[in-house]
Design a protein around this motif. Structure first.
Motif, PDB file in Angstrom:
ATOM      1  N   UNK A  49       0.833  -1.200   0.000  1.00  0.00           N
ATOM      2  CA  UNK A  49       0.000   0.000   0.000  1.00  0.00           C
ATOM      3  C   UNK A  49       0.871   1.255   0.000  1.00  0.00           C
ATOM      4  N   UNK A  50       1.899   1.263   0.826  1.00  0.00           N
ATOM      5  CA  UNK A  50       2.823   2.412   0.850  1.00  0.00           C
ATOM      6  C   UNK A  50       3.495   2.608  -0.502  1.00  0.00           C
ATOM      7  N   UNK A  54      -2.189   3.861   4.733  1.00  0.00           N
ATOM      8  CA  UNK A  54      -1.985   2.823   5.743  1.00  0.00           C
ATOM      9  C   UNK A  54      -3.065   2.917   6.818  1.00  0.00           C
ATOM     10  N   UNK A  55      -3.476   4.126   7.139  1.00  0.00           N
ATOM     11  CA  UNK A  55      -4.567   4.303   8.099  1.00  0.00           C
ATOM     12  C   UNK A  55      -5.859   3.697   7.564  1.00  0.00           C
ATOM     13  N   UNK A  56      -6.101   3.873   6.269  1.00  0.00           N
ATOM     14  CA  UNK A  56      -7.285   3.283   5.647  1.00  0.00           C
ATOM     15  C   UNK A  56      -7.240   1.755   5.719  1.00  0.00           C
ATOM     16  N   UNK A  57      -6.043   1.201   5.605  1.00  0.00           N
ATOM     17  CA  UNK A  57      -5.878  -0.246   5.742  1.00  0.00           C
ATOM     18  C   UNK A  57      -6.317  -0.694   7.131  1.00  0.00           C
ATOM     19  N   UNK A  58      -5.819  -0.012   8.152  1.00  0.00           N
ATOM     20  CA  UNK A  58      -6.148  -0.383   9.527  1.00  0.00           C
ATOM     21  C   UNK A  58      -7.635  -0.240   9.802  1.00  0.00           C
ATOM     22  N   UNK A  59      -8.229   0.824   9.309  1.00  0.00           N
ATOM     23  CA  UNK A  59      -9.661   1.034   9.522  1.00  0.00           C
ATOM     24  C   UNK A  59     -10.482  -0.075   8.869  1.00  0.00           C
ATOM     25  N   UNK A  60     -10.104  -0.453   7.656  1.00  0.00           N
ATOM     26  CA  UNK A  60     -10.837  -1.492   6.925  1.00  0.00           C
ATOM     27  C   UNK A  60     -10.712  -2.839   7.627  1.00  0.00           C
ATOM     28  N   UNK A  97      -9.458  -7.583  -1.144  1.00  0.00           N
ATOM     29  CA  UNK A  97     -10.533  -6.686  -0.707  1.00  0.00           C
ATOM     30  C   UNK A  97      -9.973  -5.417  -0.068  1.00  0.00           C
ATOM     31  N   UNK A  98      -8.849  -5.547   0.630  1.00  0.00           N
ATOM     32  CA  UNK A  98      -8.208  -4.377   1.238  1.00  0.00           C
ATOM     33  C   UNK A  98      -7.826  -3.369   0.160  1.00  0.00           C
ATOM     34  N   UNK A  99      -7.199  -3.863  -0.914  1.00  0.00           N
ATOM     35  CA  UNK A  99      -6.781  -2.976  -1.999  1.00  0.00           C
ATOM     36  C   UNK A  99      -7.945  -2.280  -2.675  1.00  0.00           C
ATOM     37  N   UNK A 100      -9.037  -3.012  -2.866  1.00  0.00           N
ATOM     38  CA  UNK A 100     -10.219  -2.421  -3.509  1.00  0.00           C
ATOM     39  C   UNK A 100     -10.802  -1.294  -2.666  1.00  0.00           C
ATOM     40  N   UNK A 101     -10.749  -1.457  -1.331  1.00  0.00           N
ATOM     41  CA  UNK A 101     -11.281  -0.435  -0.443  1.00  0.00           C
ATOM     42  C   UNK A 101     -10.357   0.783  -0.355  1.00  0.00           C
ATOM     43  N   UNK A 102      -9.072   0.530  -0.144  1.00  0.00           N
ATOM     44  CA  UNK A 102      -8.120   1.632   0.056  1.00  0.00           C
ATOM     45  C   UNK A 102      -7.971   2.469  -1.205  1.00  0.00           C
ATOM     46  N   UNK A 103      -7.979   1.807  -2.376  1.00  0.00           N
ATOM     47  CA  UNK A 103      -7.787   2.522  -3.648  1.00  0.00           C
ATOM     48  C   UNK A 103      -9.073   2.520  -4.470  1.00  0.00           C
ATOM     49  N   UNK A 104     -10.216   2.666  -3.801  1.00  0.00           N
ATOM     50  CA  UNK A 104     -11.511   2.541  -4.468  1.00  0.00           C
ATOM     51  C   UNK A 104     -11.744   3.587  -5.541  1.00  0.00           C
ATOM     52  N   UNK A 105     -11.073   4.728  -5.449  1.00  0.00           N
ATOM     53  CA  UNK A 105     -11.275   5.798  -6.428  1.00  0.00           C
ATOM     54  C   UNK A 105     -10.276   5.758  -7.576  1.00  0.00           C
ATOM     55  N   UNK A 106      -9.392   4.762  -7.577  1.00  0.00           N
ATOM     56  CA  UNK A 106      -8.360   4.709  -8.616  1.00  0.00           C
ATOM     57  C   UNK A 106      -8.131   3.262  -9.069  1.00  0.00           C
ATOM     58  N   UNK A 107      -8.792   2.837 -10.159  1.00  0.00           N
ATOM     59  CA  UNK A 107      -8.643   1.463 -10.659  1.00  0.00           C
ATOM     60  C   UNK A 107      -7.203   1.087 -10.988  1.00  0.00           C
ATOM     61  N   UNK A 108      -6.396   2.030 -11.435  1.00  0.00           N
ATOM     62  CA  UNK A 108      -5.008   1.735 -11.775  1.00  0.00           C
ATOM     63  C   UNK A 108      -4.200   1.373 -10.529  1.00  0.00           C
TER      64      UNK A 108
END
Length: 333
Positions: A208-209, A223-229, A244-255
């Motif tokens: 994620x970083x 990273x904070x979004x990871x912990x929250x999810x 699923x973590x990646x889809x949530x943390x980067x939900x606004x950017x498909x790339x």
């Protein structure tokens, strides 16, 4: 609940090239039972332990099945296990001597074979000497065979579920013939392993970083979004799904989602992993920051995105500032 039916201890002194195999089971007095049960309870829930599956041609699996089918008694079986481990250890570099504890136990009514490799640690003990005149002399002695205390962790261990032959183990790498390998699972048990919960969480944060940095996004926020999810989701089911973590943390950017998913797959961390709910929640509830100025701050994850308690600012010169708010009292520790 843990019930120990049989237990034995063997000594593998690789420094002196000496094996000491016991001919008798451990005397299950109160202190011995407490020692074993405490370490079993602590180890079986370890977030550093990895699940494993025996290879179809694993000789160790055949050995365990032979014991399970009563083709040999517990003492003979344990001696074979200890001898096999000793033969492997003497081929590795920079190996310490160890005690091997082997138990036939029931954990929550499931019969399991437990193997503890207790690497000997250095420590001081007292010794009482009496001379010819009957005078007592006490002294400190440097002992090189100290076992882990009740508050410490076992260095390496194996749990084998004798009902379904599933493996759970924690091990370290050893250098053998110039190669760093997990000696116990790879050479002794001959089993494949899946990533541990601790490894999975570490890899998620690392990727994620890396992805956030590549897209010039805020790494701390990601990273904070990871912990929250993770905190929110494992309260319902004690499973972390890296995808699923990646889809949530980067939900606004498909790339960014795609780059994250590919990196996790390449690293071998794409599959969901079961976690210890209590231990994971405890770890996720706090976010620790270390600055390049040497300042460390621990912030509850719930407060991290709440500007009533903490706020981050990007300064014109590229540096960052952190403001802590609504503080009623400060305690020195």
């Amino acid at each position: 609940m843990v019930v120990i039916d049989k237990a034995i201890l063997h000594i593998l002194d690789v420094n002196e090239a000496n094996e000491v195999f016991s001919d008798k089971l451990l005397n299950m007095d109160l202190s011995t039972v407490e020692f074993l049960i405490k370490h079993i309870e602590k180890s079986v829930t370890s977030q550093e332990a990895k699940k494993g599956t025996f290879y179809t041609d694993s000789e160790f699996k055949s050995l365990v099945e032979g014991y399970k089918n009563e083709e040999m008694d517990f003492i003979a079986f344990s001696r074979e296990v200890a001898a096999s481990l000793y033969k492997l250890l003497i081929t590795a570099e920079a190996v310490t001597s160890a005690d091997v504890l082997i138990c036939d136990a029931r954990i929550d009514e499931v019969r399991q074979l437990v193997i503890f490799k207790c690497n000997n640690h250095q420590g001081y003990v007292h010794q009482v000497n009496v001379d010819e005149e009957g005078k007592i002399n006490t002294e400190l002695v440097n002992n090189y065979a100290i076992l882990p205390g009740l508050t410490q962790k076992m260095d390496e261990f194996v749990f084998i579920n004798l009902e379904n032959m599933e493996v759970l183990s924690k091990s370290r790498k050893y250098n053998v013939d110039g190669n760093a390998i997990y000696l116990i699972p790879e050479l002794l048990l001959e089993c494949g392993q899946t990533p541990s919960p601790a490894e999975t969480i570490k890899e998620i944060n690392k990727v994620v970083k890396k992805v956030a940095e590549a897209y010039c996004q805020d790494e701390v926020a990601a990273v904070t979004a990871v912990k929250n999810f993770i905190t929110e989701n494992i309260q319902n089911e004690a499973v972390i799904d890296p995808v699923a973590v990646g889809k949530e943390v980067f939900q606004d950017n498909p790339s960014m989602q795609a780059d994250y998913s590919q990196a996790m797959e390449d690293a071998g961390f794409a599959e969901p992993v079961e976690v210890n709910q209590e231990a994971t929640l405890k770890k996720m509830r706090k976010h620790k920051l270390s600055t390049d100025t040497g300042i460390e701050i621990t912030i509850p994850t719930d407060y991290f995105e709440n500007t009533e308690f903490v706020e981050f600012f990007k300064n014109d010169d590229g540096s960052m500032s952190i403001t802590l708010k609504n503080i009623q009292n400060i305690i020195n520790r």
